[in-house]
Design a protein around this motif. Structure first.
Motif, PDB file in Angstrom:
ATOM      1  N   LEU A  74      -8.124   2.163  11.099  1.00 20.28           N
ATOM      2  CA  LEU A  74      -6.911   2.656  10.147  1.00 20.28           C
ATOM      3  C   LEU A  74      -7.301   3.777   9.500  1.00 20.28           C
ATOM      4  O   LEU A  74      -8.516   4.158   9.014  1.00 20.28           O
ATOM      5  CB  LEU A  74      -6.551   1.432   8.960  1.00 20.28           C
ATOM      6  N   THR A  75      -6.183   4.742   9.696  1.00 23.17           N
ATOM      7  CA  THR A  75      -6.723   6.044   9.104  1.00 23.17           C
ATOM      8  C   THR A  75      -6.470   6.235   7.806  1.00 23.17           C
ATOM      9  O   THR A  75      -5.761   5.239   7.013  1.00 23.17           O
ATOM     10  CB  THR A  75      -5.874   7.139   9.720  1.00 23.17           C
ATOM     11  N   PHE A  83      -0.380   2.457   0.105  1.00 24.04           N
ATOM     12  CA  PHE A  83      -0.619   2.441  -1.298  1.00 24.04           C
ATOM     13  C   PHE A  83       0.852   3.106  -2.053  1.00 24.04           C
ATOM     14  O   PHE A  83       1.427   2.503  -2.841  1.00 24.04           O
ATOM     15  CB  PHE A  83      -1.799   3.436  -1.873  1.00 24.04           C
ATOM     16  N   ASP A  84       1.175   4.158  -1.439  1.00 22.28           N
ATOM     17  CA  ASP A  84       2.377   5.094  -2.145  1.00 22.28           C
ATOM     18  C   ASP A  84       3.497   4.215  -1.566  1.00 22.28           C
ATOM     19  O   ASP A  84       4.572   4.281  -2.466  1.00 22.28           O
ATOM     20  CB  ASP A  84       2.520   6.239  -1.150  1.00 22.28           C
ATOM     21  N   GLY A  85       3.655   3.234  -0.926  1.00 19.52           N
ATOM     22  CA  GLY A  85       4.907   2.358  -0.365  1.00 19.52           C
ATOM     23  C   GLY A  85       5.029   1.114  -1.138  1.00 19.52           C
ATOM     24  O   GLY A  85       5.948   0.564  -0.929  1.00 19.52           O
ATOM     25  N   LEU A  86       4.018   0.974  -2.016  1.00 19.04           N
ATOM     26  CA  LEU A  86       4.041  -0.329  -2.768  1.00 19.04           C
ATOM     27  C   LEU A  86       5.266  -0.217  -3.777  1.00 19.04           C
ATOM     28  O   LEU A  86       5.711   0.585  -4.387  1.00 19.04           O
ATOM     29  CB  LEU A  86       2.711  -0.742  -3.315  1.00 19.04           C
ATOM     30  N   PRO A  87       5.565  -1.506  -4.136  1.00 22.01           N
ATOM     31  CA  PRO A  87       6.677  -1.396  -5.119  1.00 22.01           C
ATOM     32  C   PRO A  87       5.848  -1.104  -6.311  1.00 22.01           C
ATOM     33  O   PRO A  87       4.682  -1.318  -6.531  1.00 22.01           O
ATOM     34  CB  PRO A  87       7.107  -3.029  -5.380  1.00 22.01           C
ATOM     35  N   GLY A 143      -6.814 -14.376   7.672  1.00 24.11           N
ATOM     36  CA  GLY A 143      -6.183 -15.283   8.724  1.00 24.11           C
ATOM     37  C   GLY A 143      -4.898 -15.660   7.894  1.00 24.11           C
ATOM     38  O   GLY A 143      -3.959 -15.329   7.970  1.00 24.11           O
ATOM     39  N   LYS A 144      -5.525 -16.968   7.244  1.00 21.37           N
ATOM     40  CA  LYS A 144      -4.189 -17.774   6.403  1.00 21.37           C
ATOM     41  C   LYS A 144      -3.608 -16.952   5.227  1.00 21.37           C
ATOM     42  O   LYS A 144      -2.412 -17.173   4.960  1.00 21.37           O
ATOM     43  CB  LYS A 144      -4.755 -18.909   5.836  1.00 21.37           C
ATOM     44  N   ALA A 145      -4.325 -15.831   4.520  1.00 17.09           N
ATOM     45  CA  ALA A 145      -3.755 -15.224   3.540  1.00 17.09           C
ATOM     46  C   ALA A 145      -4.309 -13.809   3.479  1.00 17.09           C
ATOM     47  O   ALA A 145      -5.264 -13.475   4.348  1.00 17.09           O
ATOM     48  CB  ALA A 145      -4.089 -16.109   2.102  1.00 17.09           C
ATOM     49  N   ALA A 146      -3.688 -13.144   2.546  1.00 19.04           N
ATOM     50  CA  ALA A 146      -4.378 -11.810   2.560  1.00 19.04           C
ATOM     51  C   ALA A 146      -5.237 -11.536   1.074  1.00 19.04           C
ATOM     52  O   ALA A 146      -4.375 -12.068   0.278  1.00 19.04           O
ATOM     53  CB  ALA A 146      -3.148 -10.587   2.690  1.00 19.04           C
ATOM     54  N   TYR A 147      -6.095 -10.754   1.059  1.00 15.41           N
ATOM     55  CA  TYR A 147      -6.833 -10.816  -0.325  1.00 15.41           C
ATOM     56  C   TYR A 147      -7.251  -9.091  -0.809  1.00 15.41           C
ATOM     57  O   TYR A 147      -8.324  -8.969  -0.509  1.00 15.41           O
ATOM     58  CB  TYR A 147      -8.003 -11.429  -0.081  1.00 15.41           C
ATOM     59  N   ASN A 178      -1.453  -6.163   6.063  1.00 14.94           N
ATOM     60  CA  ASN A 178      -0.958  -6.589   4.621  1.00 14.94           C
ATOM     61  C   ASN A 178      -0.968  -5.159   3.951  1.00 14.94           C
ATOM     62  O   ASN A 178      -2.094  -4.572   3.885  1.00 14.94           O
ATOM     63  CB  ASN A 178      -1.725  -7.457   4.086  1.00 14.94           C
ATOM     64  N   ALA A 179       0.048  -4.716   3.377  1.00  9.07           N
ATOM     65  CA  ALA A 179       0.307  -3.523   2.693  1.00  9.07           C
ATOM     66  C   ALA A 179      -0.663  -3.430   1.593  1.00  9.07           C
ATOM     67  O   ALA A 179      -1.384  -2.408   1.216  1.00  9.07           O
ATOM     68  CB  ALA A 179       1.652  -2.923   2.396  1.00  9.07           C
ATOM     69  N   LEU A 180      -0.842  -4.436   0.762  1.00  8.44           N
ATOM     70  CA  LEU A 180      -1.561  -4.484  -0.459  1.00  8.44           C
ATOM     71  C   LEU A 180      -2.973  -4.345  -0.009  1.00  8.44           C
ATOM     72  O   LEU A 180      -3.842  -3.611  -0.783  1.00  8.44           O
ATOM     73  CB  LEU A 180      -1.520  -5.853  -1.080  1.00  8.44           C
ATOM     74  N   VAL A 181      -3.558  -5.012   0.923  1.00  8.61           N
ATOM     75  CA  VAL A 181      -4.981  -4.752   1.317  1.00  8.61           C
ATOM     76  C   VAL A 181      -5.142  -3.547   1.815  1.00  8.61           C
ATOM     77  O   VAL A 181      -6.273  -2.819   1.207  1.00  8.61           O
ATOM     78  CB  VAL A 181      -5.482  -5.822   2.612  1.00  8.61           C
TER      79      VAL A 181
END
Length: 439
Positions: A74-75, A83-87, A143-147, A178-181
């Protein structure tokens, strides 16, 4: 579908209490033979074939195809874009959490992570030099969730410690990112990030490949295969800990709304079926109120099936003779998370010796510690809080002793060392000290 949760009811007055508690606490950290065999193969193949093995295993288990490991990186631009795209609300929450976690660990570094020295009367300098690790790897489950909280809790103390490079690995099954990660990685100062998970990610960090650099230490939680891989590479690299299922113990005097306590028990039970939630309280009537709250609130929970399985399989509601006895039992359990749900929590805190994190008072829910209170949420489990500590700045530093002996000091210390070395039969040690004695 309706699920019922009936945690085991115990009383310390029961004749078989100790045995029943031990049985409920039991959890084996042993991995099964199939996991061990798979991890052995993965480690050997990544060590032997590097990038090619990482690509093969990532395609097999994460169903993520790439022509090169560079294609899995990931660059920094991608992290920033996430980060910029988060609500706006999510971005503000992430920034606030990161600021609190950073501030806490900066205070921790100031208190326990600085070099120090002093001089003896004879001019000898003694001290300790604290230096950051050069490069660390952080594993983020995916896997099951993002942290995203795991990114903050692992990367920020490393950053505060002064680690030169922070390499993040995170599985992205079928390429789902996951965008938050990613945003958390940008905010926490991650140097490089790869969409690789499982034992192959641990192997790549430990041995290094043509693309993924070898690190000095690996931190971060993972399931069976990740835990087994970390255990196997320990010694070549450092690791933080081998974590077991999540745990919460609530020490209650009956003054906290029972619905709050029930939901706090749910907060760990919803992680997985092996998570453990325990209530210790001297008031039988209050325990009954908590059980009633469990019955009432469980149907509202999206993860009701997992919560019910956890509470039925490993949960317990325990009546004690007193709060003092509850504190003693808590020390025996040494929980990962310990909530003191009391009108006077500071009365009981001095009696509590063993816990990963202690949450004082009715308003201090464990979930606040998971995300944004400030202290680290990577905590010892399975009674290891008896001898282990939360992840911290100190985990990303090492300490070197500093010794500079003066001429006068060499005469004084040399006579001591000479006698002890002769007693051990190490003549070169004795002579080296003797040569520096004043004649």
């Amino acid at each position: 579908m309706t699920f019922a949760a009936r945690p085991l009811r115990l009383s310390t007055a029961d004749a078989g209490f100790d045995a029943a508690l031990a049985q409920r606490l039991h959890w084996s950290a042993e991995v099964n033979a199939q996991v061990e065999d798979t991890v052995t193969t993965v480690l050997a193949e990544v060590q032997r074939r590097g990038d090619a093995a990482v690509l093969e295993f990532t395609a097999r288990w994460d169903h993520l195809e790439a022509t090169s490991v560079a294609g899995l990186e990931l660059t920094q631009a991608e992290l920033k874009a996430a980060f910029d795209g988060l609500p706006a609300a999510q971005r503000a929450a992430l920034e606030a959490a990161a600021a609190r976690v950073r501030t806490y660990h900066e205070a921790q570094k100031k208190a326990s992570g600085e070099s120090w020295s002093y001089r003896d009367d004879d001019g000898t300098l003694l001290g300790q030099k604290v230096t950051p690790l050069d490069r660390v790897g952080i594993y983020v489950p995916g896997g099951k969730a993002a942290y995203p909280s795991s990114v903050l809790m692992n990367a920020l103390p490393a950053h505060v410690a002064g680690v030169g490079e922070i390499i993040m690995v995170v599985p992205t099954p079928r390429g789902e990112k996951n965008a938050l990660v990613l945003a958390a990685a940008h905010l926490a100062g991650v140097t490089r990030a790869f969409t690789v998970g499982g034992a192959q990610a641990v192997a790549a960090l430990a041995y290094g490949t043509q693309t993924i650099p070898a690190v000095d230490k690996i931190t971060g939680p993972g399931r069976d295969y990740v835990a087994a891989a970390k255990r196997r590479v320990f010694g070549l690299v450092g690791i933080d800990m081998i974590a077991g299922p999540s745990e919460i113990l609530v020490l209650a005097d009956g003054s906290t709304p029972p619905d709050w306590v029930a939901m706090d028990l749910f907060s760990q039970a919803e992680h997985d079926e092996l998570a453990q939630s325990i209530l210790l309280c001297p008031d039988a009537g209050y325990i009954a109120q908590v059980q009633a709250a469990i019955d009432r609130l469980l149907p509202e929970m999206p993860r009701a099936e997992i919560i019910a399985a956890s509470l039925n399989g490993r949960g317990a509601l325990i009546q004690t003779r007193s709060m003092e006895e509850a504190c003693e039992i808590s020390n025996r359990i040494a929980p990962e998370h310990l909530e003191v749900a009391s009108a006077d929590p500071h009365r009981w805190e001095p009696l509590l010796k063993h816990a990963g994190a202690i949450f004082l008072g009715a308003f201090t829910s464990e979930s606040l510690g998971d995300y944004c209170a400030g202290p680290n949420h990577v905590l010892p489990t399975s009674t290891t809080a008896r001898f282990s500590s939360p992840l911290g700045v100190y985990d990303f530093q090492k300490r070197s002793s500093i010794i500079e002996v003066s001429e006068a000091g060499a005469d004084k210390l040399g006579r001591i060392a000479f006698e002890l070395a002769c007693g051990e039969g190490l003549q070169a040690h004795a002579r080296a000290a003797e040569m520096r004695l004043k004649r």
